[in-house]
Design a protein around this motif. Structure first.
Motif, mmCIF file in Angstrom:
data_model
loop_
_atom_site.group_PDB
_atom_site.id
_atom_site.type_symbol
_atom_site.label_atom_id
_atom_site.label_comp_id
_atom_site.label_asym_id
_atom_site.label_seq_id
_atom_site.Cartn_x
_atom_site.Cartn_y
_atom_site.Cartn_z
ATOM 1 N N LEU A 20 65.496 44.745 77.733
ATOM 2 C CA LEU A 20 64.564 45.858 77.892
ATOM 3 C C LEU A 20 64.946 46.664 79.126
ATOM 4 C CD1 LEU A 20 61.932 47.241 76.893
ATOM 5 C CD2 LEU A 20 60.708 45.803 78.548
ATOM 6 N N ASP A 48 64.374 51.790 75.119
ATOM 7 C CA ASP A 48 64.307 51.128 73.816
ATOM 8 C C ASP A 48 64.675 49.650 73.925
ATOM 9 O OD1 ASP A 48 63.551 53.478 72.621
ATOM 10 O OD2 ASP A 48 65.574 54.005 71.936
ATOM 11 N N PHE A 49 63.850 48.811 73.327
ATOM 12 C CA PHE A 49 64.073 47.367 73.310
ATOM 13 C C PHE A 49 65.228 47.039 72.367
ATOM 14 C CE2 PHE A 49 63.196 43.242 71.268
ATOM 15 C CZ PHE A 49 63.174 42.415 72.383
ATOM 16 N N SER A 94 67.473 47.577 67.412
ATOM 17 C CA SER A 94 66.890 48.305 68.540
ATOM 18 C C SER A 94 65.587 48.945 68.084
ATOM 19 C CB SER A 94 67.855 49.381 69.051
ATOM 20 O OG SER A 94 67.298 50.085 70.155
ATOM 21 N N ALA A 95 64.525 48.760 68.874
ATOM 22 C CA ALA A 95 63.199 49.278 68.530
ATOM 23 C C ALA A 95 62.833 50.434 69.460
ATOM 24 C CB ALA A 95 62.149 48.171 68.632
ATOM 25 N N THR A 155 60.821 51.689 71.766
ATOM 26 C CA THR A 155 59.736 51.345 72.691
ATOM 27 C C THR A 155 59.691 52.257 73.920
ATOM 28 O OG1 THR A 155 61.193 49.726 73.755
ATOM 29 C CG2 THR A 155 59.754 48.926 71.992
ATOM 30 N N THR A 214 58.919 54.982 76.627
ATOM 31 C CA THR A 214 57.653 55.616 76.979
ATOM 32 C C THR A 214 57.749 57.128 77.062
ATOM 33 O OG1 THR A 214 58.189 55.221 79.315
ATOM 34 C CG2 THR A 214 56.799 53.589 78.215
ATOM 35 N N ASP A 228 63.679 57.453 69.949
ATOM 36 C CA ASP A 228 62.549 57.486 69.029
ATOM 37 C C ASP A 228 62.985 57.171 67.601
ATOM 38 O OD1 ASP A 228 59.854 57.692 68.424
ATOM 39 O OD2 ASP A 228 59.957 59.838 67.999
ATOM 40 N N TRP A 235 64.509 53.709 64.978
ATOM 41 C CA TRP A 235 64.918 52.331 64.787
ATOM 42 C C TRP A 235 66.423 52.314 64.547
ATOM 43 C CZ3 TRP A 235 61.910 47.922 65.077
ATOM 44 C CH2 TRP A 235 60.534 48.123 65.184
#
Length: 271
Positions: free
Chosen positions: A92, A111-112, A136-137, A139, A141, A148, A150
């Motif tokens: 992360l 992104d995670f 990769s997700a 995540t 902020t 933005d 997947w």
């Protein structure tokens, strides 16, 4: 503000260094057994396929970026967990990046990322090779900190510790976006490892990441040379390092020109 954040990151590593060096490794009774154990510890301290739980805090400070007067900073929190022949590595990022047409940078989570490597070689071998899927997700902020989307892909890892003096290997990843409303991603990364043991846990190191962004037709290829110290305290192995990196080939505005890479890696050997 950017420099204050980078100073805080360096200060964090300095505090961790102080804590670790204040607890030196305990001497083993049998010198031959201790020497053999020490060799194994040093060989595995930088092995990305080591079959043990690990937690890393790493920070990249980009003091200069090609084509801009800005700086950037990314800290990584990484956790590794073995499951038999499988090894999971989750990462992360926490970044501070410049924003076009804005006087202030953006800070927050990126992104995670997680990949699973299946060990194809003998777990007891000094030469190891693993491959597996990557995900990769989205995540982040803020849009400036992630895509933005997947993303999915694959990872391959090789590590050679046949020599007590020199270890080397590489990590190769590729990921592409498959869902989401953000920016399309097609990204490959190649990270060579080269490690030269100097004795008593001290070693020279280089672990630059060559990144290739196929969507934006840009890339960066740095080279690194730094120094690290490995310390075993009971069942925990501490690996502290600092590694300056210089980018010798690049394409695209905003690619890192000079980077200071610092971190502390912890491996938990168990009983």
């Amino acid at each position: 503000m950017r420099r204050r954040r980078s100073i805080r990151a360096v200060a964090l590593v300095a505090v961790l260094l102080t804590i670790v060096f204040a607890h030196p490794a305990r001497a083993e009774g049998d010198e031959a057994a201790a020497a053999e154990e020490a060799a194994k510890v040093l060989a595995n301290a930088n092995n990305p396929l080591a079959s043990m739980v690990a937690f890393n805090i790493q920070n990249y400070y980009y003091s200069s970026l090609y084509g801009t007067d800005e700086t950037s900073d990314t800290a990584w929190l990484r956790y590794a967990q073995p499951f038999g022949r499988w090894l999971m590595r989750a990462s992360l990022p926490i970044s501070t990046v410049p924003v076009p047409e804005s006087p202030d940078p953006e800070s927050g989570l990126g992104d995670f990322n997680v990949f699973f490597a299946y060990l194809l070689s003998d777990p007891s071998s000094a030469t190891q090779f693993g491959v597996g899927p990557l995900l990769s997700a989205p995540t982040a902020t803020d849009d400036a900190l992630g895509s933005d989307t997947w993303q999915a892909g694959a990872a391959a890892v090789y590590f050679n510790a046949e020599s007590r003096r020199v270890q080397y290997g590489a990590l190769l990843t590729y990921q592409t976006s498959f869902a989401g409303d953000g920016t399309d991603v097609s990204l490959a990364a190649f990270q060579p490892f080269y490690l030269f043991q100097l004795g008593k846990g001290t070693y020279l190191r280089g672990t630059p990441i060559w990144a290739f962004d196929f969507e934006n037709n840009s890339y960066s290829m740095p080279i690194g040379l730094g120094i690290g110290q490995v310390i075993k305290n009971n069942t925990t192995v501490y690996n502290i390092f600092i590694e300056p990196q210089w980018t010798f080939l690049h394409k695209g505005v905003g690619q890192p020109e000079f980077t200071v890479f610092v971190g502390i890696n912890l491996q938990f050997m168990g009983k």
